[in-house]
Design a protein around this motif. Structure first.
Motif, PDB file in Angstrom:
ATOM      1  N   GLN B   6       0.750  -1.090   0.038  1.00  0.00           N
ATOM      2  CA  GLN B   6       0.025  -0.124   0.060  1.00  0.00           C
ATOM      3  C   GLN B   6       0.851   1.091   0.095  1.00  0.00           C
ATOM      4  O   GLN B   6       1.613   1.544   1.125  1.00  0.00           O
ATOM      5  CB  GLN B   6      -0.790  -0.139   1.181  1.00  0.00           C
ATOM      6  N   ILE B  20     -10.546   6.790  -1.602  1.00  0.00           N
ATOM      7  CA  ILE B  20      -9.983   5.659  -2.427  1.00  0.00           C
ATOM      8  C   ILE B  20      -8.435   5.262  -1.927  1.00  0.00           C
ATOM      9  O   ILE B  20      -7.684   6.002  -1.956  1.00  0.00           O
ATOM     10  CB  ILE B  20      -9.615   6.113  -3.981  1.00  0.00           C
ATOM     11  N   ASN B  22      -5.669   2.425  -2.135  1.00  0.00           N
ATOM     12  CA  ASN B  22      -5.080   1.506  -3.215  1.00  0.00           C
ATOM     13  C   ASN B  22      -4.256   0.375  -2.606  1.00  0.00           C
ATOM     14  O   ASN B  22      -3.640   0.770  -1.513  1.00  0.00           O
ATOM     15  CB  ASN B  22      -4.352   2.358  -4.324  1.00  0.00           C
ATOM     16  N   CYS B  23      -4.278  -0.587  -3.400  1.00  0.00           N
ATOM     17  CA  CYS B  23      -3.152  -1.788  -2.855  1.00  0.00           C
ATOM     18  C   CYS B  23      -2.723  -2.567  -4.238  1.00  0.00           C
ATOM     19  O   CYS B  23      -3.490  -2.579  -4.997  1.00  0.00           O
ATOM     20  CB  CYS B  23      -4.076  -2.790  -2.123  1.00  0.00           C
ATOM     21  N   ASP B  24      -1.470  -2.872  -4.175  1.00  0.00           N
ATOM     22  CA  ASP B  24      -0.955  -3.446  -5.313  1.00  0.00           C
ATOM     23  C   ASP B  24      -0.360  -4.906  -4.780  1.00  0.00           C
ATOM     24  O   ASP B  24       0.108  -4.919  -3.739  1.00  0.00           O
ATOM     25  CB  ASP B  24       0.295  -2.568  -6.147  1.00  0.00           C
ATOM     26  N   TRP B  35     -10.119  -6.400   2.757  1.00  0.00           N
ATOM     27  CA  TRP B  35      -9.833  -5.215   3.676  1.00  0.00           C
ATOM     28  C   TRP B  35     -10.293  -5.184   4.836  1.00  0.00           C
ATOM     29  O   TRP B  35     -11.361  -5.847   5.043  1.00  0.00           O
ATOM     30  CB  TRP B  35     -10.729  -4.114   2.666  1.00  0.00           C
ATOM     31  N   HIS B  72      -4.054  -5.219  -9.319  1.00  0.00           N
ATOM     32  CA  HIS B  72      -4.138  -3.932  -8.274  1.00  0.00           C
ATOM     33  C   HIS B  72      -5.357  -3.963  -7.697  1.00  0.00           C
ATOM     34  O   HIS B  72      -6.440  -4.454  -8.471  1.00  0.00           O
ATOM     35  CB  HIS B  72      -4.083  -2.508  -9.282  1.00  0.00           C
ATOM     36  N   SER B  74      -8.320  -1.615  -5.210  1.00  0.00           N
ATOM     37  CA  SER B  74      -8.879  -0.395  -4.578  1.00  0.00           C
ATOM     38  C   SER B  74      -9.873  -0.541  -3.975  1.00  0.00           C
ATOM     39  O   SER B  74     -11.052  -1.230  -4.191  1.00  0.00           O
ATOM     40  CB  SER B  74      -8.914   0.651  -5.517  1.00  0.00           C
ATOM     41  N   HIS B  76     -13.254   1.937  -2.434  1.00  0.00           N
ATOM     42  CA  HIS B  76     -13.831   2.960  -2.323  1.00  0.00           C
ATOM     43  C   HIS B  76     -14.642   3.049  -1.381  1.00  0.00           C
ATOM     44  O   HIS B  76     -15.533   2.426  -1.054  1.00  0.00           O
ATOM     45  CB  HIS B  76     -14.352   3.273  -3.780  1.00  0.00           C
ATOM     46  N   CYS B  90      -4.921  -3.664   3.300  1.00  0.00           N
ATOM     47  CA  CYS B  90      -5.679  -4.765   2.430  1.00  0.00           C
ATOM     48  C   CYS B  90      -4.704  -5.965   2.698  1.00  0.00           C
ATOM     49  O   CYS B  90      -3.778  -5.952   3.167  1.00  0.00           O
ATOM     50  CB  CYS B  90      -5.192  -4.412   0.895  1.00  0.00           C
ATOM     51  N   THR B 107      -2.756   1.998   5.286  1.00  0.00           N
ATOM     52  CA  THR B 107      -3.010   3.355   4.832  1.00  0.00           C
ATOM     53  C   THR B 107      -3.953   4.165   6.031  1.00  0.00           C
ATOM     54  O   THR B 107      -5.064   3.724   6.306  1.00  0.00           O
ATOM     55  CB  THR B 107      -3.897   3.665   3.594  1.00  0.00           C
TER      56      THR B 107
END
Lengths: 112, 113
Positions: B6, B20, B22-24, B35, B72, B74, B76, B90, B107
Protein backbone atom coordinates in the motif's frame (compact mmCIF):
# COMPACT_ATOMS: atom_id res chain seq x y z
CA UNK A 1 -22.00 -11.30 16.69
CA UNK A 2 -19.49 -13.91 17.88
CA UNK A 3 -16.08 -12.58 18.83
CA UNK A 4 -12.55 -13.82 19.25
CA UNK A 5 -11.28 -12.97 22.72
CA UNK A 6 -7.69 -12.71 23.93
CA UNK A 7 -6.06 -12.55 27.35
CA UNK A 8 -4.22 -10.76 28.76
CA UNK A 9 -4.70 -7.44 26.99
CA UNK A 10 -1.22 -6.36 28.10
CA UNK A 11 1.79 -8.38 29.23
CA UNK A 12 5.13 -7.06 30.42
CA UNK A 13 7.94 -9.56 30.86
CA UNK A 14 11.66 -9.75 31.31
CA UNK A 15 13.87 -10.92 28.48
CA UNK A 16 14.40 -14.67 28.66
CA UNK A 17 11.09 -15.35 30.42
CA UNK A 18 8.36 -17.56 29.03
CA UNK A 19 5.01 -16.06 28.12
CA UNK A 20 1.73 -17.67 27.17
CA UNK A 21 -0.83 -15.70 25.24
CA UNK A 22 -4.36 -17.01 25.29
CA UNK A 23 -7.16 -16.87 22.78
CA UNK A 24 -10.71 -18.16 22.62
CA UNK A 25 -11.63 -18.47 18.94
CA UNK A 26 -15.20 -18.46 17.65
CA UNK A 27 -16.66 -21.78 18.71
CA UNK A 28 -17.57 -23.29 15.34
CA UNK A 29 -14.49 -22.07 13.50
CA UNK A 30 -12.01 -24.63 12.25
CA UNK A 31 -8.89 -22.64 11.43
CA UNK A 32 -6.90 -20.73 14.02
CA UNK A 33 -4.10 -18.28 13.52
CA UNK A 34 -1.59 -16.07 15.27
CA UNK A 35 -0.37 -12.83 13.72
CA UNK A 36 1.74 -10.08 15.19
CA UNK A 37 2.36 -6.41 14.50
CA UNK A 38 5.54 -4.76 15.67
CA UNK A 39 4.96 -1.07 16.32
CA UNK A 40 4.87 0.83 13.05
CA UNK A 41 5.21 -2.27 10.91
CA UNK A 42 2.97 -4.65 8.98
CA UNK A 43 0.71 -7.27 10.43
CA UNK A 44 2.73 -10.47 9.98
CA UNK A 45 1.58 -14.07 9.85
CA UNK A 46 3.05 -16.41 12.46
CA UNK A 47 1.20 -19.70 12.30
CA UNK A 48 -2.03 -21.41 11.30
CA UNK A 49 -3.57 -24.39 13.05
CA UNK A 50 -6.11 -26.87 11.76
CA UNK A 51 -7.29 -30.26 12.91
CA UNK A 52 -5.03 -30.12 15.97
CA UNK A 53 -1.84 -29.47 14.09
CA UNK A 54 0.14 -26.67 12.55
CA UNK A 55 -0.85 -26.28 8.90
CA UNK A 56 1.47 -23.43 7.98
CA UNK A 57 4.09 -21.31 9.73
CA UNK A 58 6.30 -18.39 8.82
CA UNK A 59 10.04 -17.90 9.25
CA UNK A 60 9.28 -15.88 12.38
CA UNK A 61 7.76 -18.93 14.05
CA UNK A 62 10.98 -20.59 15.14
CA UNK A 63 11.68 -23.10 17.90
CA UNK A 64 11.00 -20.50 20.56
CA UNK A 65 7.33 -20.45 19.58
CA UNK A 66 4.71 -23.11 20.05
CA UNK A 67 0.93 -23.30 19.79
CA UNK A 68 -1.54 -25.52 21.50
CA UNK A 69 -5.24 -26.12 21.67
CA UNK A 70 -5.35 -27.68 25.13
CA UNK A 71 -9.12 -28.07 25.26
CA UNK A 72 -12.07 -27.47 22.99
CA UNK A 73 -12.06 -23.72 23.37
CA UNK A 74 -8.62 -22.21 24.06
CA UNK A 75 -5.82 -21.62 21.60
CA UNK A 76 -2.48 -20.56 23.06
CA UNK A 77 0.79 -19.14 21.80
CA UNK A 78 3.85 -19.78 23.93
CA UNK A 79 7.14 -17.97 23.60
CA UNK A 80 9.72 -19.97 25.55
CA UNK A 81 12.47 -17.40 26.02
CA UNK A 82 11.38 -13.93 25.05
CA UNK A 83 13.65 -11.50 23.25
CA UNK A 84 13.42 -7.74 23.05
CA UNK A 85 12.34 -8.01 19.42
CA UNK A 86 9.32 -10.10 20.42
CA UNK A 87 7.68 -6.92 21.69
CA UNK A 88 4.59 -6.48 19.53
CA UNK A 89 0.82 -6.74 19.39
CA UNK A 90 -0.16 -10.36 18.98
CA UNK A 91 -3.46 -11.08 17.27
CA UNK A 92 -5.34 -14.34 17.30
CA UNK A 93 -7.80 -15.04 14.48
CA UNK A 94 -10.14 -17.82 13.46
CA UNK A 95 -12.12 -18.70 10.37
CA UNK A 96 -14.28 -21.22 8.60
CA UNK A 97 -13.30 -22.53 5.15
CA UNK A 98 -14.05 -19.93 2.51
CA UNK A 99 -15.06 -17.29 5.01
CA UNK A 100 -13.51 -14.18 6.44
CA UNK A 101 -10.97 -14.28 9.20
CA UNK A 102 -12.14 -12.79 12.49
CA UNK A 103 -9.41 -11.20 14.59
CA UNK A 104 -9.27 -10.77 18.33
CA UNK A 105 -8.44 -7.46 20.03
CA UNK A 106 -4.81 -8.37 20.53
CA UNK A 107 -2.34 -8.75 23.38
CA UNK A 108 0.31 -6.08 23.70
CA UNK A 109 3.55 -7.80 24.73
CA UNK A 110 6.43 -5.73 26.02
CA UNK A 111 9.76 -7.44 26.66
CA UNK A 112 12.17 -5.52 28.85
CA UNK B 1 9.66 -9.41 0.12
CA UNK B 2 6.68 -7.08 -0.10
CA UNK B 3 4.11 -9.17 -1.88
CA UNK B 4 1.33 -6.75 -0.91
CA UNK B 5 1.99 -3.03 -0.95
CA UNK B 6 0.00 0.00 0.00
CA UNK B 7 2.02 2.89 -1.32
CA UNK B 8 0.14 5.67 0.44
CA UNK B 9 0.84 5.67 4.17
CA UNK B 10 -1.85 8.27 4.73
CA UNK B 11 -4.85 9.89 3.08
CA UNK B 12 -6.90 12.89 4.13
CA UNK B 13 -10.42 13.38 2.79
CA UNK B 14 -13.27 15.78 3.49
CA UNK B 15 -16.43 14.36 4.98
CA UNK B 16 -18.94 13.43 2.28
CA UNK B 17 -16.30 12.98 -0.41
CA UNK B 18 -14.97 9.72 -1.81
CA UNK B 19 -11.99 7.95 -0.22
CA UNK B 20 -9.94 5.75 -2.52
CA UNK B 21 -7.38 3.44 -0.96
CA UNK B 22 -5.05 1.51 -3.22
CA UNK B 23 -3.23 -1.77 -2.94
CA UNK B 24 -0.84 -3.61 -5.28
CA UNK B 25 0.29 -7.20 -5.14
CA UNK B 26 2.98 -9.18 -6.90
CA UNK B 27 2.09 -12.82 -6.25
CA UNK B 28 -0.14 -14.06 -9.08
CA UNK B 29 -1.15 -17.02 -6.91
CA UNK B 30 -3.27 -14.76 -4.72
CA UNK B 31 -6.92 -15.25 -5.56
CA UNK B 32 -8.79 -13.78 -2.62
CA UNK B 33 -8.42 -10.28 -1.27
CA UNK B 34 -9.72 -8.62 1.86
CA UNK B 35 -9.82 -5.16 3.38
CA UNK B 36 -9.58 -4.67 7.11
CA UNK B 37 -10.04 -1.57 9.19
CA UNK B 38 -8.01 -1.10 12.35
CA UNK B 39 -8.29 1.32 15.24
CA UNK B 40 -5.38 1.80 17.65
CA UNK B 41 -5.09 -0.94 20.27
CA UNK B 42 -7.75 -3.06 18.55
CA UNK B 43 -7.63 -6.02 16.22
CA UNK B 44 -8.29 -5.70 12.48
CA UNK B 45 -11.99 -5.65 11.64
CA UNK B 46 -13.15 -7.20 8.38
CA UNK B 47 -14.70 -4.77 5.91
CA UNK B 48 -15.11 -6.37 2.51
CA UNK B 49 -13.55 -9.02 0.33
CA UNK B 50 -13.33 -10.01 -3.30
CA UNK B 51 -12.53 -13.20 -5.12
CA UNK B 52 -10.37 -13.15 -8.22
CA UNK B 53 -13.31 -14.33 -10.32
CA UNK B 54 -14.92 -10.93 -9.79
CA UNK B 55 -13.77 -7.43 -10.55
CA UNK B 56 -16.09 -5.59 -8.21
CA UNK B 57 -17.83 -6.18 -4.91
CA UNK B 58 -20.06 -3.69 -3.18
CA UNK B 59 -21.36 -3.50 0.38
CA UNK B 60 -23.12 -0.32 1.34
CA UNK B 61 -20.69 2.59 1.23
CA UNK B 62 -17.75 0.27 0.51
CA UNK B 63 -16.78 -1.02 -2.92
CA UNK B 64 -13.69 -3.01 -3.77
CA UNK B 65 -12.38 -3.11 -7.32
CA UNK B 66 -9.94 -5.72 -8.58
CA UNK B 67 -7.79 -5.35 -11.68
CA UNK B 68 -6.08 -8.71 -12.08
CA UNK B 69 -4.01 -7.76 -15.08
CA UNK B 70 -2.53 -4.84 -13.17
CA UNK B 71 -2.43 -6.78 -9.89
CA UNK B 72 -4.16 -3.86 -8.28
CA UNK B 73 -7.14 -3.43 -6.03
CA UNK B 74 -8.78 -0.43 -4.54
CA UNK B 75 -11.29 0.32 -1.82
CA UNK B 76 -13.77 3.12 -2.40
CA UNK B 77 -15.68 4.62 0.50
CA UNK B 78 -18.47 6.96 -0.45
CA UNK B 79 -19.58 9.10 1.20
CA UNK B 80 -16.71 9.23 3.69
CA UNK B 81 -17.62 9.82 7.32
CA UNK B 82 -15.45 10.96 10.26
CA UNK B 83 -16.02 7.54 11.85
CA UNK B 84 -14.19 5.99 8.91
CA UNK B 85 -10.93 7.48 10.19
CA UNK B 86 -8.69 4.48 10.89
CA UNK B 87 -5.87 2.48 9.36
CA UNK B 88 -6.96 0.34 6.42
CA UNK B 89 -5.09 -2.82 5.51
CA UNK B 90 -5.47 -4.83 2.36
CA UNK B 91 -4.66 -8.51 2.60
CA UNK B 92 -4.32 -11.32 0.10
CA UNK B 93 -4.39 -15.07 0.27
CA UNK B 94 -4.52 -18.19 -1.89
CA UNK B 95 -7.70 -20.16 -2.09
CA UNK B 96 -9.10 -18.74 1.17
CA UNK B 97 -9.20 -22.13 2.86
CA UNK B 98 -7.20 -21.56 6.00
CA UNK B 99 -4.22 -20.14 4.19
CA UNK B 100 -2.25 -17.28 5.66
CA UNK B 101 -3.11 -13.68 4.93
CA UNK B 102 -0.37 -11.45 3.59
CA UNK B 103 -0.98 -7.87 4.65
CA UNK B 104 -0.02 -4.57 3.12
CA UNK B 105 1.55 -1.90 5.27
CA UNK B 106 -1.69 -0.01 5.81
CA UNK B 107 -3.04 3.42 4.89
CA UNK B 108 -4.13 5.83 7.60
CA UNK B 109 -7.35 7.50 6.49
CA UNK B 110 -8.38 10.76 8.09
CA UNK B 111 -11.85 12.05 7.28
CA UNK B 112 -12.23 15.68 8.24
CA UNK B 113 -15.64 17.04 9.27
Amino acid sequence: EPEVTQTPSHQVTQMGQEVILRCVPISNHLYFYWYRQILGQKVEFLVSFYNNEISEKSEIFDDQFSVERPDGSNFTLKIRSTKLEDSAMYFCASSLPGQRYVFGPGTRLLVL
Amino acid sequence: DQQVKQNSPSLSVQEGRISILNCDYTNSMFDYFLWYKKYPAEGPTFLISISSIKDKNEDGRFTVFLNKSAKHLSLHIVPSQPGDSAVYFCAATRNNAGNMLTFGGGTRLMVKP
